[in-house]
Motif scaffolding. Structure first.
Motif, mmCIF file in Angstrom:
data_model
loop_
_atom_site.group_PDB
_atom_site.id
_atom_site.type_symbol
_atom_site.label_atom_id
_atom_site.label_comp_id
_atom_site.label_asym_id
_atom_site.label_seq_id
_atom_site.Cartn_x
_atom_site.Cartn_y
_atom_site.Cartn_z
ATOM 1 N N LYS A 2 8.954 -7.820 5.525
ATOM 2 C CA LYS A 2 9.329 -8.727 5.209
ATOM 3 C C LYS A 2 10.978 -8.884 5.713
ATOM 4 O O LYS A 2 11.493 -10.453 5.403
ATOM 5 C CB LYS A 2 9.341 -8.840 3.753
ATOM 6 N N LEU A 3 11.526 -8.345 6.092
ATOM 7 C CA LEU A 3 13.189 -8.609 6.073
ATOM 8 C C LEU A 3 12.634 -9.697 7.785
ATOM 9 O O LEU A 3 13.400 -10.069 7.971
ATOM 10 C CB LEU A 3 13.543 -6.896 6.967
ATOM 11 N N GLN A 55 7.289 6.958 13.863
ATOM 12 C CA GLN A 55 8.435 6.425 13.275
ATOM 13 C C GLN A 55 8.552 4.811 13.496
ATOM 14 O O GLN A 55 8.319 4.559 14.290
ATOM 15 C CB GLN A 55 9.254 7.248 13.526
ATOM 16 N N GLU A 56 8.682 3.881 12.179
ATOM 17 C CA GLU A 56 9.513 2.942 12.220
ATOM 18 C C GLU A 56 10.835 2.747 12.656
ATOM 19 O O GLU A 56 11.773 2.994 11.665
ATOM 20 C CB GLU A 56 8.771 2.149 11.980
ATOM 21 N N LEU A 102 15.066 -0.812 1.225
ATOM 22 C CA LEU A 102 14.076 -0.899 3.171
ATOM 23 C C LEU A 102 14.149 0.962 3.590
ATOM 24 O O LEU A 102 12.549 0.948 4.389
ATOM 25 C CB LEU A 102 15.331 -1.536 3.693
ATOM 26 N N GLU A 103 14.641 1.378 3.423
ATOM 27 C CA GLU A 103 14.840 2.987 3.101
ATOM 28 C C GLU A 103 13.254 4.016 2.876
ATOM 29 O O GLU A 103 12.673 4.593 3.691
ATOM 30 C CB GLU A 103 16.042 4.138 3.627
ATOM 31 N N ALA A 104 13.532 3.661 1.436
ATOM 32 C CA ALA A 104 11.903 3.971 0.572
ATOM 33 C C ALA A 104 10.909 3.831 1.610
ATOM 34 O O ALA A 104 10.222 4.386 1.412
ATOM 35 C CB ALA A 104 13.025 4.253 -0.589
ATOM 36 N N GLY A 105 10.690 2.223 2.116
ATOM 37 C CA GLY A 105 10.010 2.065 2.178
ATOM 38 C C GLY A 105 9.532 2.162 3.951
ATOM 39 O O GLY A 105 7.977 1.141 4.226
ATOM 40 N N GLY A 106 10.382 3.133 4.302
ATOM 41 C CA GLY A 106 9.804 3.848 5.558
ATOM 42 C C GLY A 106 10.828 2.688 7.408
ATOM 43 O O GLY A 106 10.579 3.337 7.852
ATOM 44 N N MET A 107 11.558 2.704 7.168
ATOM 45 C CA MET A 107 12.579 1.906 7.789
ATOM 46 C C MET A 107 13.175 2.649 8.016
ATOM 47 O O MET A 107 14.583 3.749 7.179
ATOM 48 C CB MET A 107 12.975 1.252 7.402
ATOM 49 N N VAL A 110 8.727 -4.255 0.297
ATOM 50 C CA VAL A 110 9.203 -4.425 1.497
ATOM 51 C C VAL A 110 8.754 -5.276 2.866
ATOM 52 O O VAL A 110 8.611 -5.504 3.709
ATOM 53 C CB VAL A 110 10.224 -3.268 2.210
ATOM 54 N N LYS A 111 7.088 -4.699 2.331
ATOM 55 C CA LYS A 111 6.332 -5.475 3.527
ATOM 56 C C LYS A 111 5.383 -6.394 2.955
ATOM 57 O O LYS A 111 4.942 -6.517 1.590
ATOM 58 C CB LYS A 111 5.726 -4.300 4.446
ATOM 59 N N ASP A 112 5.221 -7.730 3.869
ATOM 60 C CA ASP A 112 4.344 -8.525 2.777
ATOM 61 C C ASP A 112 2.406 -8.426 3.310
ATOM 62 O O ASP A 112 2.142 -7.453 4.055
ATOM 63 C CB ASP A 112 4.517 -9.769 3.429
ATOM 64 N N VAL A 113 1.446 -8.545 2.288
ATOM 65 C CA VAL A 113 -0.099 -8.550 2.602
ATOM 66 C C VAL A 113 0.000 -9.857 3.820
ATOM 67 O O VAL A 113 -0.478 -10.783 3.364
ATOM 68 C CB VAL A 113 -0.177 -8.473 1.695
#
Length: 977
Positions: free
Chosen positions: A718-719, A681-682, A757-762, A516-519
Motif C-alpha cells: 500500500k505504501l 527478502q523485501e 511496515l517492518e512487521a509486515g515484511g519490509m 500493509v498490503k492490498d488484495v
C-alpha cells in the motif's frame, strides 16, 4: 441561630446537628453528579442497553437540593418546638433521633427503589419530607401551641398558608417546573430503544416463503419508504423502472420489500391506511414493521426490518431507499459471481469521519465520547451477508438508535471486526452521475424524470448518464478531469480499496492499521487481460508476479532521456545484473529508446525488453492507482512543461510497477556487486542526509532516510499506492517540488508507519548494504587509487550488495584507470560487443564484434561456515551475517561466469573436480567429480549453469579448517577455457 434561644455553649453542637440533616441530600448530590459524568464513557460507541441519561441525573440532583432544603426546614422547626417544651439536653436528643430517622428513611427508599431511576428515588424522599413538614405545620397550627408560642414570641404571627407556600409549595413548584422542562427536552433527543414499548406484529406482505424457497442465490432487498403520499409516488416510480430487474433470472432470485413503519398519527392512518392496503393487494411488496414511521426513527424501521429478514431464507440482504435508482441487473451479476459468503459487507465506505461532520442535529455528541465514527457505508445502498443480518437481529439486548441508519448499522456491527468493502459505484449526491454507477440517489423534484431517463438509456443500450449530469459534476472517488468541480476541495480523499475519509484531521493523529498490503484483483494472464509483452507482461500482472519461486527475477529500470545519453556505464549496470543473476528478466520502461536497442544482448539469450510508454498507453493499460493519478495522467501535456517532469514520471512509474507487479526496481547508476542471499527478502536501502533541514522528515534525528534507487518488493504494498496518490494526484501535484515523489515522500510515509511496515515484511537495510558511499563521497571511487582492489575486497564487498553512483553527481565525471569503479568494471564484464550511442564505434575488449570466450572465477575461495547459533547471536547485535554470501555459493568477487564468445555454442561440457570436499550444480547431488553437457546453448544458459555451482567441505574441514582444491573446466567446440 439566635431565634432558637440556645445557650452559647450549645450553639455549635446544635448547628452541627442541623447540618447533619442535609447529609443524605449532599451524598445523593455527589452520587448523581458522579454518575452523570460517567455517562459519556459508558455509552461511547457500540450497542447499548436502556440506561439512565445525563439529564435524568441532573434532575435527580435538583430534587436532592430540594430534599436537603426541606430536611433543614423540618429539623429547624422541630428544634424550636422542643426547645420550648424541653430542656436543652432533651431537645438535642430528640433532634439527633429525628436526624437518624430521616437518614434511615433515605437509605430505605434508596435501597428499595431501582437505582437506575434516580429521579424516582429523590422524588420519593422529597414527598416523604413534604408529608412530614405538612404534619408538623398542621400540628403547629393548633390553638394551644400557637397561643403558647405567641406568649413566648409575641412579635411572631404564625400563618399556616403563608408558611406552607413559602417553604414548601413555592420551592416544589420551581423544582417541578425545571424538571418538566429538562425531561420534556429528552423526547426529541432520546437515543434509546423506545420500540420495546410497541408490541405489534409484522403486517401486510411479510411472507416470502414461496419466493425464498427457490434454488440458487437469493438476494433480499429492503427499500425504506414511508406512509406519505410522496412515498407512494416513489414506490410507483421504482416499480415501473429499476424493480423490473427483480425476480428470478438464471440461478439468482431477487426478492424486494418496501419497508414502512407504524402510522405517525391517527389522521394519517385513516387517510393513507386504505390506500396502503389497496397498494399491498396489488403489488404484494409492502412490509409494515413495529416502528414509528418518522425520519428520526429510520434506524428503528431498519432494525425491525432486519429482525424480520432474519426469519427469511436469503444469501445477501441489500438495503436502499425509495429515492435511489439501483442497477439490480449489475448487482445480481456481481453477487452471483461472488457466491454465498459470510461476513460480507459492501457499500460506499466512509472512514475516520468526525462525529459532527454530517449534522450535529443527529445528537451523536451528547453521549458519544469517541472523536470519530466507526467505519460505515452510505445508506444509499449497502449489502450484507445473511450471517451479519442474523448477528444484528439476534443480539439479546436492546439496541441504540440514532437518526442515520447507515451510521447506526456500523454501531450494531462495532466490535465484530467486520471490515466493509468499498464500492465507489454507489453515490449519495443527487447532482452527480457516472457511467459505471450501480446506485444513484435523486432529489424528490427530479426523481421521476431522472429515473425514467436513466432506465430508458439502459434499455436502449446507451450510456446511462445521458442528460443526467448537465453540470458535469464529479462523483466522489471518480476522476475529475474535465469536470466542473473536484471533491478533494471539500477536504475529502479516497482510497480505492478503503473508502472516503478526510484529507486533514487536526483533532487527532491517524493510527496506521496492521494491513500493509492490498488484495490485488485476480487476473488470468492472457485471457481477461491484455498483453504488453507476449508471454511475459500483461496490463495487470506478469508470469513472474504470479510465480512465488521466481518473482525476484523481475527487474525494472526506467529511461526517459534520449538514446545518446545511454553511456557505457549504463550498459555495464545492466550486465552486472546478469553476471550475478543470469536468468533475470529486465524490463526497460522508456519513452525514448527503440524496442531493439538491446539486440546484442537478446541474441545471446539475455532477457531484456523495452516497453515504450506514452500517456495514451498508460491510460489504456489502466496504469493508475485511483482517480487522482488518473486525472494527473490526463493532464500530461500540462505537467510535461515543468523542469522536473521526467524525474516525477520516473518516480510515478517506479511506484506503479512495484505495486502492480513487484520485483526489483533499480536506477541505471546502481552497480550490483553481489546478489541478496535471501531471494524472498523485501527490502529498501537507507542513507544519511547531511542537510540539517531534512531532519524534519528523516527517520531519526541523525538524518537516516530511504533512497529509492534500489528496492525489491512483492506486489500490492500500500505504501506505493498511497504515496503516489498523495504526490501525483492532479489536485495536489506540485510540478516545482523536485523531491515530493522521491526519498522525502517515501521516508515521510515510512516514518509514520515504520513498526507496522517492518512487521509486515519490509526490511530497511543498513546504509552500507546498498549505499556504502554517500552522494558527497562517491566521487572518490572514480579517482585513481593504488589500493582500489584491497578496498573493494576488504571494505566494500564483504558488507555491500551494490554501489550506487548517484548519477547527478557522477554522470559528467569519467571513470579513471586504477579507481575502485574501474576495478569493478573490469571484474564484472560480460564483454558483449555493442555500439557507442554517440560515436557508433564498437565497444569490446578487442574493439570488434569478435571476442573470445573466457572463463572468469577466483583463484582462491574462502569458505566461511555459519552455524544457526551464530545467526541467533548475530540477531542480537548488528544482524550482518544474514546479509553475507551463502557459504559455498560463488558470489560477489568470487562469481564464476564466462564473458565474450559467439552468440551460440553447439556443445559445452562443464567438468568439476574437488580433492576433499564436494560440489554440485542445479541443486543436484554433491559429488567429488561430475560433468554436465549442454548442446546448442547461448551465453546466458552457460552462465546460468555456472551460477548454480555450490561447494561444501567435509565436517572435519568445517571443524578444523584446511585446504581443498576445486577445478572447473569448461570445454566447448573451440577448446577449453
Amino acid at each position: 441561630m439566635s431565634s432558637l434561644n440556645v445557650p452559647r455553649r450549645y450553639e455549635i453542637p446544635v448547628a452541627i446537628l442541623r447540618a447533619l440533616s442535609c447529609v443524605p441530600a449532599i451524598l445523593n448530590i455527589f452520587y448523581n453528579l458522579k454518575a452523570s459524568c460517567q455517562i459519556p464513557s459508558r455509552d461511547a460507541g457500540g450497542p447499548l442497553t436502556i440506561q439512565t441519561t445525563q439529564p435524568e441525573y441532573y434532575v435527580a440532583i435538583l430534587w436532592c437540593v430540594l430534599a436537603g432544603y426541606w430536611s433543614w426546614i423540618l429539623t429547624t422547626s422541630m428544634m424550636k418546638r422542643w426547645l420550648y417544651h424541653y430542656e436543652i439536653k432533651h431537645a438535642i436528643v430528640r433532634l439527633l433521633t429525628l436526624i437518624v430517622v430521616t437518614w434511615c428513611l433515605s437509605v430505605i427508599i434508596s435501597s428499595t427503589l431501582d437505582p437506575a431511576d434516580p429521579v424516582r428515588i429523590q422524588m420519593t424522599i422529597c414527598f416523604v419530607l413534604l408529608l412530614l413538614n405538612f404534619i408538623k405545620l398542621t400540628f403547629a397550627s393548633s390553638t394551644k401551641y400557637s397561643q403558647k408560642l405567641e406568649d413566648v414570641l409575641p412579635t411572631t404571627r404564625f400563618n399556616l398558608k403563608s408558611t406552607a407556600v413559602k417553604i414548601l409549595l413555592l420551592p416544589l413548584l420551581v423544582v417541578m417546573s425545571l424538571s418538566c422542562f429538562v425531561l420534556t427536552g429528552q423526547i426529541n433527543r432520546f437515543q434509546y430503544n423506545s420500540i420495546l414499548l410497541m408490541d405489534q406484529p409484522f403486517e401486510l406482505d411479510q411472507s416470502v416463503t414461496a419466493e425464498a424457497s427457490m434454488s440458487g442465490l437469493t438476494i433480499l432487498v429492503l427499500i425504506l419508504s414511508s406512509w406519505s403520499s410522496q412515498g407512494a409516488e416513489k414506490r410507483k416510480i421504482l416499480r415501473e423502472s429499476t424493480l423490473h430487474w427483480s425476480g428470478k433470472e438464471g440461478e439468482t432470485n431477487i426478492i424486494y420489500r418496501f419497508v414502512v413503519g407504524q402510522p405517525p398519527s391517527p389522521r394519517i392512518q385513516s387517510w393513507m391506511g386504505p390506500k396502503l392496503i389497496v397498494e399491498s393487494e396489488n403489488y404484494h411488496d409492502l412490509l409494515v414493521v413495529p416502528a414509528p414511521d418518522l425520519q428520526l426513527d429510520k434506524s428503528k424501521k431498519l432494525y425491525e426490518a432486519l429482525k424480520w429478514a432474519s426469519t427469511v431464507k436469503h444469501d445477501y440482504l441489500v438495503k436502499t431507499d425509495d429515492d435511489v435508482f439501483v442497477r439490480f441487473d449489475l448487482l445480481r451479476n456481481q453477487l452471483n459471481e461472488l457466491g454465498p459468503k459470510d461476513n460480507y459487507w459492501s457499500g460506499l465506505v466512509y472512514r475516520n469521519m468526525p462525529v459532527e461532520y454530517f449534522n450535529p442535529s443527529y445528537n451523536m455528541v451528547v453521549d458519544y465520547e469517541m472523536p470519530i465514527l466507526p467505519t460505515f457505508t452510505s445508506g444509499t445502498l449497502y449489502t450484507l451477508s445473511s450471517n451479519l443480518v442474523d448477528t444484528i437481529a439476534n443480539i439479546d439486548y436492546p439496541q441504540r438508535f440514532i437518526t442515520k441508519d447507515d451510521i447506526n448499522l456500523s454501531m450494531w456491527l462495532f466490535g465484530f471486526d467486520i471490515q466493509p468493502v468499498h464500492d465507489k459505484r454507489i453515490q449519495d449526491i443527487p447532482e452527480v452521475c457516472e457511467e459505471s454507477l450501480i446506485a444513484k440517489r435523486f432529489s424528490y423534484d427530479t426523481l421521476e424524470k431522472g429515473v425514467k431517463m436513466m432506465y430508458n438509456n439502459i434499455l436502449h443500450h446507451e450510456p446511462q448518464c445521458i442528460g443526467l449530469n448537465k453540470k458535469k459534476k464529479c462523483s466522489v472517488c471518480y476522476p475529475c478531469h474535465g469536470k466542473s468541480n473536484n471533491w478533494r476541495s471539500s477536504n475529502l480523499e479516497c482510497d480505492p480499496s478503503r473508502g472516503v475519509s478526510l484529507r486533514t484531521l487536526p483533532e487527532f493523529k491517524k493510527i496506521p492499521g496492521p494491513i500493509v498490503k492490498d488484495v490485488m484483483p485476480s487476473a488470468v494472464i492472457g485471457e481477461n487481460d491484455q498483453w504488453i509483452i507476449k508471454d511475459i507482461l500483461s496490463a495487470r500482472t506478469s508470469i513472474y508476479t504470479e510465480d512465488e519461486a521466481n518473482w525476484h527475477l523481475l527487474y525494472w529500470v526506467c529511461w526517459t532521456s534520449g538514446p545518446k545519453t545511454f553511456t557505457d556505464r549504463h550498459w555495464r549496470a545492466i550486465e552486472m545484473v546478469w553476471i550475478h543473476e543470469p536468468n533475470a528478466v529486465i524490463i526497460m520502461m522508456s519513452n525514448s529508446l527503440p524496442e531493439k536497442f538491446f539486440e546484442e544482448y537478446t541474441r545471446r539469450g539475455y532477457n531484456i525488453q523495452v516497453v515504450n510508454f506514452t500517456k495514451d498507453k498508460l491510460l489504456r493499460w489502466n496504469w493508475y492507482f485511483g482517480p487522482g493519478t488518473q486525472d494527473w495522467l490526463q493532464d500530461w501535456e500540462k505537467w510535461e512543461k515543468g523542469q522536473f517532469f521526467n524525474w516525477h514520471l520516473t518516480d510515478y512509474i517506479r511506484c506503479l510497477l512495484l505495486y502492480n507487479y513487484g520485483g526489483t526496481y533499480m536506477d541505471m547508476d546502481a552497480l550490483w556487486i553481489r546478489i541478496p542471499p535471501n531471494q524472498n527478502q523485501e527490502f529498501i536501502g537507507s542513507d544519511y542526509s547531511s542537510v540539517h533541514a531534512d531532519r524534519e522528515w528523516t527517520l531519526d534525528d541523525k538524518g537516516l532516510y530511504l533512497p529509492q534507487g534500489l528496492m525489491r518488493f512483492k506486489r500490492g504494498w500500500k505504501l506505493f499506492r498511497e504515496m503516489a496518490e498523495g504526490a501525483f494526484s492532479a489536485f495536489n501535484y506540485d510540478p516545482e517540488c523536485f523531491n515530493c515523489g522521491g526519498p522525502k515522500a517515501i521516508t515521510s510515509y515510512v516514518r509514520e508507519r515504520r513498526a507496522v511496515l517492518e512487521a509486515g515484511g519490509m526490511t530497511i537495510l543498513p546504509r552500507k548494504v546498498l549505499y556504502p558511499f554517500s552522494y558527497l563521497e562517491i566521487s572518490k571511487l572514480l579517482e585513481p587509487n593504488p589500493l582500489s582492489e584491497q578496498e573493494m575486497k576488504n571494505q566494500i564487498e564483504p558488507f555491500s550488495w551494490n554501489i550506487h553512483l548517484f548519477g547527478k553527481m557522477t554522470n559528467n565525471r569519467p571513470v579513471q584507470p586504477g579507481s575502485v569503479i574501474d576495478f569493478v568494471f573490469k571484474k564484472f564484464d560480460l564483454d558483449l560487443p555493442h555500439r557507442d550511442t554517440k560515436t557508433r564505434h564498437v565497444i569490446s575488449s578487442t574493439g570488434s564484434w569478435d571476442v573470445p570466450m573466457k572463463l572468469i572465477g577466483p583463484r582462491d575461495y574462502i569458505y566461511k561456515a555459519v552455524s544457526e547459533r551464530m545467526l541467533e547471536d548475530d540477531k542480537k547485535k548488528d544482524n550482518v551475517l544474514s546479509l553475507q554470501p551463502i557459504p559455498g555459493k560463488f558470489q560477489g568477487l568470487n562469481v564464476i561466469y564466462v564473458r565474450g564468445g559467439p552468440d551460440r555454442v553447439p556443445k559445452v561440457t562443464l567438468v568439476v573436480e574437488t580433492s576433499i570436499g564436494r560440489a554440485r550444480v542445479n541443486n543436484g547431488t554433491y559429488a567429488k567429480q561430475f560433468n554436465v553437457e549442454l548442446e546448442n546453448v547461448n551465453m546466458r544458459q552457460v552462465n546460468a549453469l555456472l551460477n548454480t555451482l555450490e561447494y561444501t567441505p567435509t565436517k572435519l574441514m568445517v571443524a578444523n579448517g584446511g585446504r581443498d582444491r576445486i577445478k572447473v573446466d569448461l570445454t566447448f567446440d573451440q577448446g577449453t577455457i
